[in-house]
Design a protein around this motif. Structure first.
Motif, PDB file in Angstrom:
ATOM      1  N   LYS A  85       0.958  -1.409   0.123  1.00  0.00           N
ATOM      2  CA  LYS A  85      -0.409  -0.025  -0.204  1.00  0.00           C
ATOM      3  C   LYS A  85       1.033   1.299   0.168  1.00  0.00           C
ATOM      4  CE  LYS A  85      -4.004  -1.948  -0.207  1.00  0.00           C
ATOM      5  NZ  LYS A  85      -4.698  -2.063   1.291  1.00  0.00           N
ATOM      6  N   PRO A  86       0.060   2.461  -0.809  1.00  0.00           N
ATOM      7  CA  PRO A  86       1.562   3.147  -0.524  1.00  0.00           C
ATOM      8  C   PRO A  86       1.285   3.976   0.473  1.00  0.00           C
ATOM      9  CG  PRO A  86      -1.041   4.342  -1.610  1.00  0.00           C
ATOM     10  CD  PRO A  86      -1.292   2.497  -1.083  1.00  0.00           C
ATOM     11  N   TYR A  87       2.262   5.619   1.175  1.00  0.00           N
ATOM     12  CA  TYR A  87       2.194   6.152   2.081  1.00  0.00           C
ATOM     13  C   TYR A  87       2.005   7.384   2.219  1.00  0.00           C
ATOM     14  CZ  TYR A  87       2.748   8.015   6.962  1.00  0.00           C
ATOM     15  OH  TYR A  87       3.064   8.468   8.306  1.00  0.00           O
ATOM     16  N   PRO A  88       1.386   8.144   2.661  1.00  0.00           N
ATOM     17  CA  PRO A  88       0.078   8.168   3.244  1.00  0.00           C
ATOM     18  C   PRO A  88      -1.149   7.548   2.345  1.00  0.00           C
ATOM     19  CG  PRO A  88       0.044  10.655   2.791  1.00  0.00           C
ATOM     20  CD  PRO A  88       1.503   9.890   1.582  1.00  0.00           C
ATOM     21  N   ASP A  89      -1.398   6.409   2.422  1.00  0.00           N
ATOM     22  CA  ASP A  89      -2.645   5.765   2.225  1.00  0.00           C
ATOM     23  C   ASP A  89      -4.081   6.523   2.146  1.00  0.00           C
ATOM     24  OD1 ASP A  89      -4.334   3.310   1.136  1.00  0.00           O
ATOM     25  OD2 ASP A  89      -4.160   2.674   2.087  1.00  0.00           O
ATOM     26  N   PRO A  90      -4.354   7.052   0.550  1.00  0.00           N
ATOM     27  CA  PRO A  90      -5.232   7.961   0.537  1.00  0.00           C
ATOM     28  C   PRO A  90      -7.011   7.572   0.953  1.00  0.00           C
ATOM     29  CG  PRO A  90      -4.730   6.919  -1.920  1.00  0.00           C
ATOM     30  CD  PRO A  90      -3.551   6.340  -0.078  1.00  0.00           C
ATOM     31  N   ASN A  91      -7.050   5.681   0.732  1.00  0.00           N
ATOM     32  CA  ASN A  91      -8.322   4.900   1.219  1.00  0.00           C
ATOM     33  C   ASN A  91      -8.433   5.225   3.301  1.00  0.00           C
ATOM     34  OD1 ASN A  91      -8.671   4.705  -1.712  1.00  0.00           O
ATOM     35  ND2 ASN A  91      -7.586   3.202  -1.504  1.00  0.00           N
ATOM     36  N   VAL A  92      -7.173   5.486   4.141  1.00  0.00           N
ATOM     37  CA  VAL A  92      -7.531   5.554   5.218  1.00  0.00           C
ATOM     38  C   VAL A  92      -7.439   6.823   5.876  1.00  0.00           C
ATOM     39  CG1 VAL A  92      -6.370   4.692   6.974  1.00  0.00           C
ATOM     40  CG2 VAL A  92      -6.376   3.532   5.430  1.00  0.00           C
ATOM     41  N   GLU A  93      -8.122   7.315   6.543  1.00  0.00           N
ATOM     42  CA  GLU A  93      -8.710   8.881   7.276  1.00  0.00           C
ATOM     43  C   GLU A  93      -7.419   8.811   8.226  1.00  0.00           C
ATOM     44  OE1 GLU A  93     -12.015   8.926   9.348  1.00  0.00           O
ATOM     45  OE2 GLU A  93     -13.548   8.378   7.304  1.00  0.00           O
ATOM     46  N   GLU A  94      -6.745   7.800   8.998  1.00  0.00           N
ATOM     47  CA  GLU A  94      -5.945   8.095  10.247  1.00  0.00           C
ATOM     48  C   GLU A  94      -5.536   7.089   9.986  1.00  0.00           C
ATOM     49  OE1 GLU A  94      -4.996   8.171  14.543  1.00  0.00           O
ATOM     50  OE2 GLU A  94      -7.381   7.319  14.361  1.00  0.00           O
ATOM     51  N   GLN A  95      -3.800   7.491   9.058  1.00  0.00           N
ATOM     52  CA  GLN A  95      -2.664   7.218   9.103  1.00  0.00           C
ATOM     53  C   GLN A  95      -1.452   6.291   9.991  1.00  0.00           C
ATOM     54  OE1 GLN A  95      -2.032   7.468   5.752  1.00  0.00           O
ATOM     55  NE2 GLN A  95      -3.141   7.907   5.246  1.00  0.00           N
ATOM     56  N   VAL A  96      -1.081   4.611   9.936  1.00  0.00           N
ATOM     57  CA  VAL A  96      -0.508   4.537  11.249  1.00  0.00           C
ATOM     58  C   VAL A  96       0.934   4.758  11.086  1.00  0.00           C
ATOM     59  CG1 VAL A  96      -2.697   3.942  11.773  1.00  0.00           C
ATOM     60  CG2 VAL A  96      -0.693   2.053  10.187  1.00  0.00           C
ATOM     61  N   GLU A  97       1.562   4.752  11.627  1.00  0.00           N
ATOM     62  CA  GLU A  97       3.305   4.879  11.317  1.00  0.00           C
ATOM     63  C   GLU A  97       3.642   3.502  11.263  1.00  0.00           C
ATOM     64  OE1 GLU A  97       5.046   6.437  15.003  1.00  0.00           O
ATOM     65  OE2 GLU A  97       4.181   8.378  15.379  1.00  0.00           O
ATOM     66  N   MET A  98       4.736   3.352  10.715  1.00  0.00           N
ATOM     67  CA  MET A  98       5.671   1.626  10.064  1.00  0.00           C
ATOM     68  C   MET A  98       6.427   1.844  10.642  1.00  0.00           C
ATOM     69  SD  MET A  98       3.747   1.703   6.366  1.00  0.00           S
ATOM     70  CE  MET A  98       4.723   2.585   5.806  1.00  0.00           C
ATOM     71  N   ILE A  99       7.400   0.893  11.402  1.00  0.00           N
ATOM     72  CA  ILE A  99       9.140   0.780  11.149  1.00  0.00           C
ATOM     73  C   ILE A  99       9.648   0.106  10.239  1.00  0.00           C
ATOM     74  CG2 ILE A  99       8.074   0.203  13.534  1.00  0.00           C
ATOM     75  CD1 ILE A  99       8.354  -2.362  13.290  1.00  0.00           C
ATOM     76  N   GLN A 100      10.757   0.390  10.063  1.00  0.00           N
ATOM     77  CA  GLN A 100      11.851   0.302   8.660  1.00  0.00           C
ATOM     78  C   GLN A 100      12.544  -0.838   9.096  1.00  0.00           C
ATOM     79  OE1 GLN A 100      14.870   2.702   7.529  1.00  0.00           O
ATOM     80  NE2 GLN A 100      14.010   2.175   5.311  1.00  0.00           N
TER      81      GLN A 100
END
Length: 352
Positions: A85-100
């Motif tokens: 999925k892309p980040y930020p995800d246009p289909n999600v209202e609240e973006q969640v953090e990711m870890i690398q």
């Protein structure tokens, strides 16, 4: 370059198979559709090479046709995690953090880390009671077989966490029980001991808490290398200063090279070190600029210097008045700025 900021230009390479540096992003790809990829390890700028067709790099036209040592993944197409999925995800209202992942450098959502529950206990990312991560680096499930040798080290090199049936999260390693049941390896402060006794015991506790690097002579894991073939793929969370604990014997150095992870021994490889160096450079640049400005001011004669400082003060007051008049109700427009400078000009005329 060991690490640098990289961008993907989807205007020039819509397939997401190339990356450009910051300088080329600003000079050669201004106005293009660009994706910021944060930083990449040992990456050479592709701008102007064979992947860009007839587009030549304005900064360095004579580049190699390709950069075979560069690594590319779906991040260059603007996609992340196993969910693609892309980040930020246009289909999600609240973006969640990711870890690398510190190996492949891809980014992952918490719920897609393949943390496996066991015995009715759900595994979670190791965090303290306030939700702050207690690990230094993360290795994703796909990359974990490359670093299977890490499981041969004492458990203090890793950090595990589980959410128990009551929902409380606990970060643990080989000393999970130490907070509740003191052992022979954890000195206990005597209630009625002297200050010197307490000081010695505190020193012992600190030494036990700090990871000790393995000696260069003699291998710390040689006897267990064969068991790496039975490694079960799983995400790994590494404790603070874990890189300093890696064995540096000749046999392990050869293994790191074969697995192409020798960079793990480089203290400058981490993003934290990259950020610290960038901060130091910014500070040095600002100090240099401030010094040059002071030198120019000090070279002015007394009358010019006083006039200059008065005008600086007038500007500060005028800008403060502008901010107060506009408030937070609307944005500052070019007309507002023109009006501010017009008032400053009129004020100078009256003073003359």
């Amino acid at each position: 370059m060991k690490r640098q900021a990289i961008f993907s230009c989807l205007t020039c390479t819509p397939d997401g198979n190339a990356g450009v540096c910051t300088a080329c992003c600003l000079t050669c790809h201004d106005g293009h559709e660009l994706l910021e990829l944060w930083t990449k390890r040992n990456f050479r700028c592709d701008c102007g090479n064979s992947k860009f067709g007839t587009l030549a790099c304005k900064l360095l036209p004579g580049k190699d046709v390709e950069n075979p040592e560069n690594s590319y993944n779906h991040n260059f197409k603007g996609l992340y995690c196993t969910c693609d999925k892309p980040y930020p995800d246009p289909n999600v209202e609240e973006q969640v953090e990711m870890i690398q992942c510190c190996l492949c450098e891809d980014w992952f959502h918490d719920e897609h880390l393949a943390l496996k529950p066991s015995d009715g206990v759900t595994s979670q990312i190791p965090r303290d009671e306030e939700g702050v991560p207690v690990y230094e680096d993360f290795i994703c499930e796909s990359c974990s077989p490359v670093c299977s040798f890490l499981t041969l080290y004492p458990e203090k090199i890793r950090v595990d966490a589980k959410v128990e049936s009551n929902g409380s999260a606990n970060a643990c390693s080989d000393t999970t029980e130490s907070n509740q049941n003191p052992t022979a390896t954890e000195p206990v402060q005597p209630e009625n001991g002297t200050e010197s006794e307490k000081s010695v015991l505190r020193g012992c506790s600190e030494k036990l808490a700090e990871p000790e690097p393995f000696p260069a002579s003699g291998c710390a894991i040689a006897t267990g290398l064969a068991s790496c073939t039975e490694f079960e793929k799983k995400p790994l969370f590494l404790a603070k200063n874990w890189r300093s604990m890696l064995c540096k014997c000749e046999k392990c150095l050869e293994m790191y090279s074969e697995r192409k992870v020798s960079y793990l021994l480089d203290a400058e490889d981490t993003i934290a070190e990259y950020e610290n160096k960038a901060k130091e450079k910014r500070t040095e640049k600002l100090e240099k600029q401030e010094g040059e400005a002071l030198d120019r001011l000090n070279n002015l004669d007394h009358v010019t210097k006083v006039e200059f400082l008065h005008r600086v003060n007038d500007f500060k007051e005028g800008f403060r008045s502008l901010l107060e008049s506009v408030g937070t109700s609307r944005a500052i427009t070019s007309d507002d700025v023109d009006q501010m400078f017009s008032k400053l000009k009129n004020k100078r005329k009256r003073m003359e």
